[in-house]
Design a protein around this motif. Structure first.
Motif, PDB file in Angstrom:
ATOM      1  N   GLN A  24       0.728  -1.172   0.133  1.00 37.67           N
ATOM      2  CA  GLN A  24       0.049   0.035  -0.066  1.00 37.67           C
ATOM      3  C   GLN A  24       0.715   1.281   0.015  1.00 37.67           C
ATOM      4  OE1 GLN A  24      -3.174   0.046   2.951  1.00 37.67           O
ATOM      5  NE2 GLN A  24      -2.295  -1.872   3.686  1.00 37.67           N
ATOM      6  N   ASP A  25       1.991   1.273   0.727  1.00 36.36           N
ATOM      7  CA  ASP A  25       2.827   2.222   1.024  1.00 36.36           C
ATOM      8  C   ASP A  25       4.329   1.613   0.718  1.00 36.36           C
ATOM      9  OD1 ASP A  25       4.663   4.280   1.986  1.00 36.36           O
ATOM     10  OD2 ASP A  25       3.265   5.111   3.158  1.00 36.36           O
ATOM     11  N   PHE A  26       4.972   2.034  -0.452  1.00 35.34           N
ATOM     12  CA  PHE A  26       6.213   1.778  -0.819  1.00 35.34           C
ATOM     13  C   PHE A  26       7.145   2.433   0.093  1.00 35.34           C
ATOM     14  CE2 PHE A  26       3.977   0.248  -4.248  1.00 35.34           C
ATOM     15  CZ  PHE A  26       4.514  -0.943  -4.743  1.00 35.34           C
ATOM     16  N   ASP A  27       7.192   3.628   0.420  1.00 36.05           N
ATOM     17  CA  ASP A  27       8.016   4.458   1.330  1.00 36.05           C
ATOM     18  C   ASP A  27       8.334   3.765   2.867  1.00 36.05           C
ATOM     19  OD1 ASP A  27       9.962   6.303   2.202  1.00 36.05           O
ATOM     20  OD2 ASP A  27       8.437   7.363   3.222  1.00 36.05           O
ATOM     21  N   ARG A  77      19.835   5.634   4.079  1.00 40.44           N
ATOM     22  CA  ARG A  77      18.344   5.931   4.082  1.00 40.44           C
ATOM     23  C   ARG A  77      17.573   5.424   5.428  1.00 40.44           C
ATOM     24  NH1 ARG A  77      16.696   5.278  -2.474  1.00 40.44           N
ATOM     25  NH2 ARG A  77      17.796   7.275  -3.100  1.00 40.44           N
ATOM     26  N   PHE A  78      17.639   4.291   5.950  1.00 39.50           N
ATOM     27  CA  PHE A  78      17.206   3.720   7.100  1.00 39.50           C
ATOM     28  C   PHE A  78      17.648   4.332   8.200  1.00 39.50           C
ATOM     29  CE2 PHE A  78      17.039   0.612  10.590  1.00 39.50           C
ATOM     30  CZ  PHE A  78      15.602   0.642  10.689  1.00 39.50           C
ATOM     31  N   GLY A 140      12.559  -0.297   7.130  1.00 37.12           N
ATOM     32  CA  GLY A 140      13.782  -0.631   6.445  1.00 37.12           C
ATOM     33  C   GLY A 140      13.616  -1.906   5.359  1.00 37.12           C
ATOM     34  N   SER A 141      12.825  -2.906   5.828  1.00 36.24           N
ATOM     35  CA  SER A 141      12.402  -3.712   4.734  1.00 36.24           C
ATOM     36  C   SER A 141      11.083  -4.507   5.384  1.00 36.24           C
ATOM     37  CB  SER A 141      13.319  -4.662   4.802  1.00 36.24           C
ATOM     38  OG  SER A 141      13.013  -6.122   4.031  1.00 36.24           O
ATOM     39  N   SER A 194      11.898  -6.037  -4.282  1.00 38.15           N
ATOM     40  CA  SER A 194      11.316  -4.697  -4.329  1.00 38.15           C
ATOM     41  C   SER A 194      10.586  -4.392  -5.616  1.00 38.15           C
ATOM     42  CB  SER A 194      12.372  -3.512  -4.145  1.00 38.15           C
ATOM     43  OG  SER A 194      13.030  -3.593  -2.563  1.00 38.15           O
ATOM     44  N   ASP A 195      11.235  -4.672  -6.806  1.00 37.20           N
ATOM     45  CA  ASP A 195      10.531  -4.511  -7.940  1.00 37.20           C
ATOM     46  C   ASP A 195       9.348  -5.352  -8.296  1.00 37.20           C
ATOM     47  OD1 ASP A 195      12.548  -2.677  -8.727  1.00 37.20           O
ATOM     48  OD2 ASP A 195      13.856  -4.134  -9.872  1.00 37.20           O
ATOM     49  N   GLY A 196       9.518  -6.475  -7.409  1.00 34.64           N
ATOM     50  CA  GLY A 196       8.430  -7.331  -7.805  1.00 34.64           C
ATOM     51  C   GLY A 196       7.060  -6.901  -7.116  1.00 34.64           C
ATOM     52  N   HIS A 197       7.431  -6.347  -5.774  1.00 38.58           N
ATOM     53  CA  HIS A 197       6.283  -5.640  -5.411  1.00 38.58           C
ATOM     54  C   HIS A 197       5.606  -4.663  -6.150  1.00 38.58           C
ATOM     55  CE1 HIS A 197       6.528  -7.200  -1.209  1.00 38.58           C
ATOM     56  NE2 HIS A 197       7.710  -7.152  -1.104  1.00 38.58           N
TER      57      HIS A 197
END
Length: 331
Positions: A24-27, A77-78, A140-141, A194-197
């Motif tokens: 729902q939220d990629f960030d 970034r994390f 983070g993940s 990440s790309d798969g999501h």
């Protein structure tokens, strides 16, 4: 005067029985659906974090090598999220895995669970409660939030940052369940998770999947609570194949399975159907096969797997412990 704050932590990877695929939220890594998993005792990341006031930028090391690509950027970034709430110092981070990363064993899950625990633990102000730590790991993940607590874990999807967290569903000693990970490949996958999501969100099957998942999750929770292995295995296997179908029919297609993957799958289904051996499988975003059985069958299943795919490494996992701080520093 230079200030250095240091801590080390270890965390297990986990295997999802109900998959996390689509966000729902990629960030903030808020998922589309709830998921259920087991920590993997033999798939562990150990991480040391040193917050060092003399550093001008973060230094990230994985298995002894400095990381200067996108993986290091993701870690920094994390750490930026943590710096916003604690101290604004750069960090030196060293991590080692007991298993190959990027091959369908969730290295980002154990990696960010260990990173969150060590990075916050280094301030020596006490860790937040377990539920709050699952939120930190998730930032983070996504799957890392399921590696904070021990044993069998349920991730409540929620709809935003505060409502998306994990709780232990059953303790580590609830069931002697084994996951024998057959490492048919150590190569990194062509399409990252990440790309798969992102690909999953646009897939026409996803709407129908969301409609049937609540009943499947409820049934799986019942099978897990009651240690009903046959019902558990049938549900988990169906779930894995459904998600693989979405992966394979995306644009572009994510073809994670390899010939040896199918060889293992056909082998264990033959053992089950012809020999009555209670064994099932699941898959993640990668070619390696997670072969599931109860502890009393583990030696026989391992022997058969070694004969089926000789020379292939197999990681034998039981339900794993929670993420923990310790003094075995890498730096």
């Amino acid at each position: 005067m230079t200030e250095i704050l240091r801590a080390s932590a270890s965390a297990c990877s986990n295997i999802a029985f109900i998959k996390y695929w689509g966000k729902q939220d990629f960030d903030l890594n808020v998922p589309l659906n709830d998921s259920l998993s087991m920590n993997l005792s033999a798939a562990v990341t150990t991480t040391t974090v040193e917050w060092d006031s003399s550093l001008s930028q973060d230094e990230i090391y994985l298995d002894g090598e400095r990381i200067l690509d996108g993986r290091g950027v993701r870690v920094s970034r994390f750490l930026d999220r943590i710096r916003e709430q604690w101290y604004r110092m750069s960090a030196r981070v060293a991590s080692v895995n007991s298993f190959p990363a990027g091959t369908g064993v969730a290295s980002s899950a154990s990696g960010f669970a260990a990173l969150a625990t060590a990075a916050i633990g280094a301030f020596h102000e006490g860790l937040p409660d377990e539920v709050e730590m699952t939120r930190w790991a998730r930032r983070g993940s996504g799957s890392a939030c399921r590696s904070i607590q021990a044993g069998f874990v349920e991730w409540t999807a929620g709809s935003e940052d505060q409502s998306s967290f994990s709780r232990q569903f059953c303790p580590q000693d609830h069931w002697d369940l084994c996951d024998l990970i057959v490492l048919v490949s150590r190569k990194s996958k062509a399409i990252s998770s990440s790309d798969g999501h992102r690909l999953a969100i646009a897939h026409p099957f996803m709407e129908a999947r969301q409609e049937v998942l609540p009943a499947r999750i409820l049934a799986l929770k019942g099978a897990l609570a009651n240690r009903d292995f046959r019902t558990f295995g049938e549900l988990v296997e169906h779930e894995a194949l459904e998600v693989q179908a979405i992966m394979m029919s995306g644009r572009p297609a994510a073809l994670y399975m390899q010939p040896e993957t199918l060889r293992v799958i056909h082998g264990l289904r033959r053992w089950r159907n012809e020999d009555g051996l209670p064994v099932y499988f699941t898959l993640d975003a990668g070619p390696n096969v997670h072969v599931l059985c109860e502890g009393r069958e583990a030696d026989q299943v391992l022997e058969r797997l070694q004969q089926l795919v000789p020379g292939v490494e197999i990681l034998v996992n039981r339900p794993g412990p929670a993420a923990t701080l310790h003094q075995n520093h890498l730096l």
